[in-house]
Design a protein around this motif. Structure first.
Motif, PDB file in Angstrom:
ATOM      1  N   ARG A 260       0.828  -1.212   0.000  1.00  0.00           N
ATOM      2  CA  ARG A 260       0.000   0.000   0.000  1.00  0.00           C
ATOM      3  C   ARG A 260       0.863   1.262   0.000  1.00  0.00           C
ATOM      4  NH1 ARG A 260      -3.209  -3.488   3.085  1.00  0.00           N
ATOM      5  NH2 ARG A 260      -5.466  -3.406   2.702  1.00  0.00           N
ATOM      6  N   ALA A 261       2.012   1.195   0.674  1.00  0.00           N
ATOM      7  CA  ALA A 261       2.883   2.374   0.745  1.00  0.00           C
ATOM      8  C   ALA A 261       3.371   2.796  -0.633  1.00  0.00           C
ATOM      9  CB  ALA A 261       4.075   2.099   1.664  1.00  0.00           C
ATOM     10  N   ASN A 262       3.460   1.850  -1.571  1.00  0.00           N
ATOM     11  CA  ASN A 262       3.913   2.199  -2.932  1.00  0.00           C
ATOM     12  C   ASN A 262       2.987   3.217  -3.581  1.00  0.00           C
ATOM     13  OD1 ASN A 262       5.965   0.328  -2.698  1.00  0.00           O
ATOM     14  ND2 ASN A 262       4.866  -1.291  -3.779  1.00  0.00           N
ATOM     15  N   LEU A 263       1.716   3.183  -3.210  1.00  0.00           N
ATOM     16  CA  LEU A 263       0.745   4.073  -3.838  1.00  0.00           C
ATOM     17  C   LEU A 263       0.979   5.531  -3.452  1.00  0.00           C
ATOM     18  CD1 LEU A 263      -2.391   1.822  -3.258  1.00  0.00           C
ATOM     19  CD2 LEU A 263      -0.973   1.975  -5.308  1.00  0.00           C
ATOM     20  N   LEU A 264       1.709   5.744  -2.353  1.00  0.00           N
ATOM     21  CA  LEU A 264       2.012   7.112  -1.924  1.00  0.00           C
ATOM     22  C   LEU A 264       3.249   7.668  -2.617  1.00  0.00           C
ATOM     23  CD1 LEU A 264       1.377   6.682   1.901  1.00  0.00           C
ATOM     24  CD2 LEU A 264      -0.128   7.773   0.228  1.00  0.00           C
ATOM     25  N   SER A 278      -9.339   7.331  -1.216  1.00  0.00           N
ATOM     26  CA  SER A 278     -10.415   6.549  -1.828  1.00  0.00           C
ATOM     27  C   SER A 278      -9.912   5.184  -2.275  1.00  0.00           C
ATOM     28  CB  SER A 278     -10.998   7.318  -3.022  1.00  0.00           C
ATOM     29  OG  SER A 278     -12.026   6.572  -3.641  1.00  0.00           O
ATOM     30  N   LEU A 279      -8.697   5.146  -2.813  1.00  0.00           N
ATOM     31  CA  LEU A 279      -8.123   3.871  -3.252  1.00  0.00           C
ATOM     32  C   LEU A 279      -7.889   2.959  -2.053  1.00  0.00           C
ATOM     33  CD1 LEU A 279      -6.896   1.874  -5.186  1.00  0.00           C
ATOM     34  CD2 LEU A 279      -4.802   3.226  -5.215  1.00  0.00           C
ATOM     35  N   PHE A 280      -7.376   3.526  -0.946  1.00  0.00           N
ATOM     36  CA  PHE A 280      -7.156   2.709   0.258  1.00  0.00           C
ATOM     37  C   PHE A 280      -8.478   2.124   0.753  1.00  0.00           C
ATOM     38  CE2 PHE A 280      -2.887   4.374   2.086  1.00  0.00           C
ATOM     39  CZ  PHE A 280      -2.264   3.959   0.920  1.00  0.00           C
ATOM     40  N   GLU A 281      -9.540   2.904   0.671  1.00  0.00           N
ATOM     41  CA  GLU A 281     -10.852   2.401   1.081  1.00  0.00           C
ATOM     42  C   GLU A 281     -11.300   1.268   0.156  1.00  0.00           C
ATOM     43  OE1 GLU A 281     -13.580   5.623   1.230  1.00  0.00           O
ATOM     44  OE2 GLU A 281     -12.760   6.463   3.089  1.00  0.00           O
TER      45      GLU A 281
END
Length: 366
Positions: A260-264, A278-281
């Motif tokens: 998930r951290a890659n998305l940041l 929104s993606l994390f949700e």
């Protein structure tokens, strides 16, 4: 336009964006400009202007390029984040590019060796292999790696509990299709070696030849009787042992998400925290994600979903690249993939997902 393409790394099966334009509607100039804009956007994440294209070697004046970009915008293939900004591909534009213009290569030798070594290192421990596969994709592809665990529809052949000390036992389940699964279970207080044998015998008598889904349903009604038949600690072990596997229902199956951290780390993520939130949700919607990945089981090869093509990611505008992993007899076990922003590096990630799925299938079929 054919929605099915055959890149070097494997078969790609992508749903058509039914209402969008086709490549046949674009002349050579429009196709070239469209391709350059999408490739630049996928590389930088930034809007592309006519002057950028002109300076990039396109033998046309900025005015001519702007006219073509306007035509592509009217077709719904490009959009502008601001009035004075350059153009970005829309989700329909990305779909058209992926289906008709994307050149997909093969997985490099270094990546192949890393994938094979890391997955085969876990032997027949399927749970560790699934976790590793998710981690591999999150690391190599740069998005969030996701794996949905298999639907276990083979009958049970044998169950055994092996003590690993005072607090833990290894539950071993052998299935009729030859696969073996191991689960570490925390032992209830006071479990003796004879209780382990008693629990194994109880399950072998009631599970043999039945699938986990069938066994879970039937044994739920028998649990009170089981408590009367078994030593209290053995009864608890039976319950915990069954719970460790679960059945084939979506709410019982594991969804493994890594990275998930890659998305940041994406360019512009800090300026678009609402989209990331929104993606994390979306990633927390376990049942919907499992349902989406189960849809990949219907066709061999890589499947690609962009933005609103899937209800799950209609708000975050994200993309999913996924492929089924299967046995040597082509029986699909589950699905593995990468989730990230729509500007994923499709050319790199498609073959990575395809190859990882194939190696994972080999490991689980060994």
């Amino acid at each position: 336009m054919d929605a099915t393409r055959e890149p070097a790394a494997g078969h790609v099966n992508t749903p058509l964006f039914a209402s969008g334009p086709t490549l046949a509607e674009l002349d050579e100039r429009a196709r070239d400009i469209f391709r350059r804009i999408v490739e630049s956007y996928l590389e930088t994440g930034e809007p592309v202007g006519s002057r950028t294209l002109s300076k990039g070697g396109l033998p046309l004046s900025p005015a001519s390029i702007r006219n073509t970009m306007q035509d592509l915008t009217q077709l719904g293939l490009l959009g502008a984040p601001h009035v004075s900004a350059g153009r970005l591909p829309t989700h329909a534009g990305l779909r058209l590019f992926v289906d008709g213009l994307l050149e997909v290569g093969d997985v490099g030798a270094v990546d192949r060796q890393a994938i094979e070594a890391r997955l085969h290192a876990h032997g027949r421990n399927f749970e560790d292999a699934l976790n590793e596969a998710s981690s591999i994709l999150s690391g190599l592809a740069g998005g969030a790696g996701v794996v949905v665990t298999p639907i276990r529809d083979a009958g049970v052949k044998h169950v055994e509990f092996v003590s690993l000390g005072v607090e833990r036992t290894l539950a071993i389940m052998v299935f009729a299709d030859g696969t073996v699964e191991n689960r570490l279970i925390r032992l209830p207080a006071g479990v003796t070696p004879s209780a382990l044998i008693e629990a194994s015998n109880f399950l072998n008598a009631r599970l043999r030849g039945r699938t986990l889904v069938e066994a879970k349903t039937d044994l739920a009604a028998d649990i009170a009787q089981a408590r009367r038949e078994l030593d209290a600690s053995a009864a608890r072990l039976v319950e915990d042992g069954l719970a460790a596997w679960g059945g084939g229902e979506a709410e019982d199956r594991a969804l493994i998400v890594r990275g998930r951290a890659n998305l940041l780390d994406e360019p512009g993520a800090a300026d678009d925290l609402e989209r990331v939130r929104s993606l994390f949700e979306d990633l927390e919607q376990k049942e919907q994600l499992i349902s989406l990945l189960d849809g990949v089981r219907e066709g061999q090869g890589v499947r690609i979903f962009i933005g609103a093509e899937t209800k799950l990611f209609s708000l975050s505008g994200s993309a999913v690249i996924a492929a089924p992993y299967m046995t040597g007899s082509q029986r699909v076990l589950g699905a593995i993939g990468v989730i990230g922003p729509a500007r994923l590096n499709y050319a790199r990630i498609i073959p990575l997902v395809d190859y990882t799925a194939r190696v994972l299938g080999q490991v689980m079929n060994a």
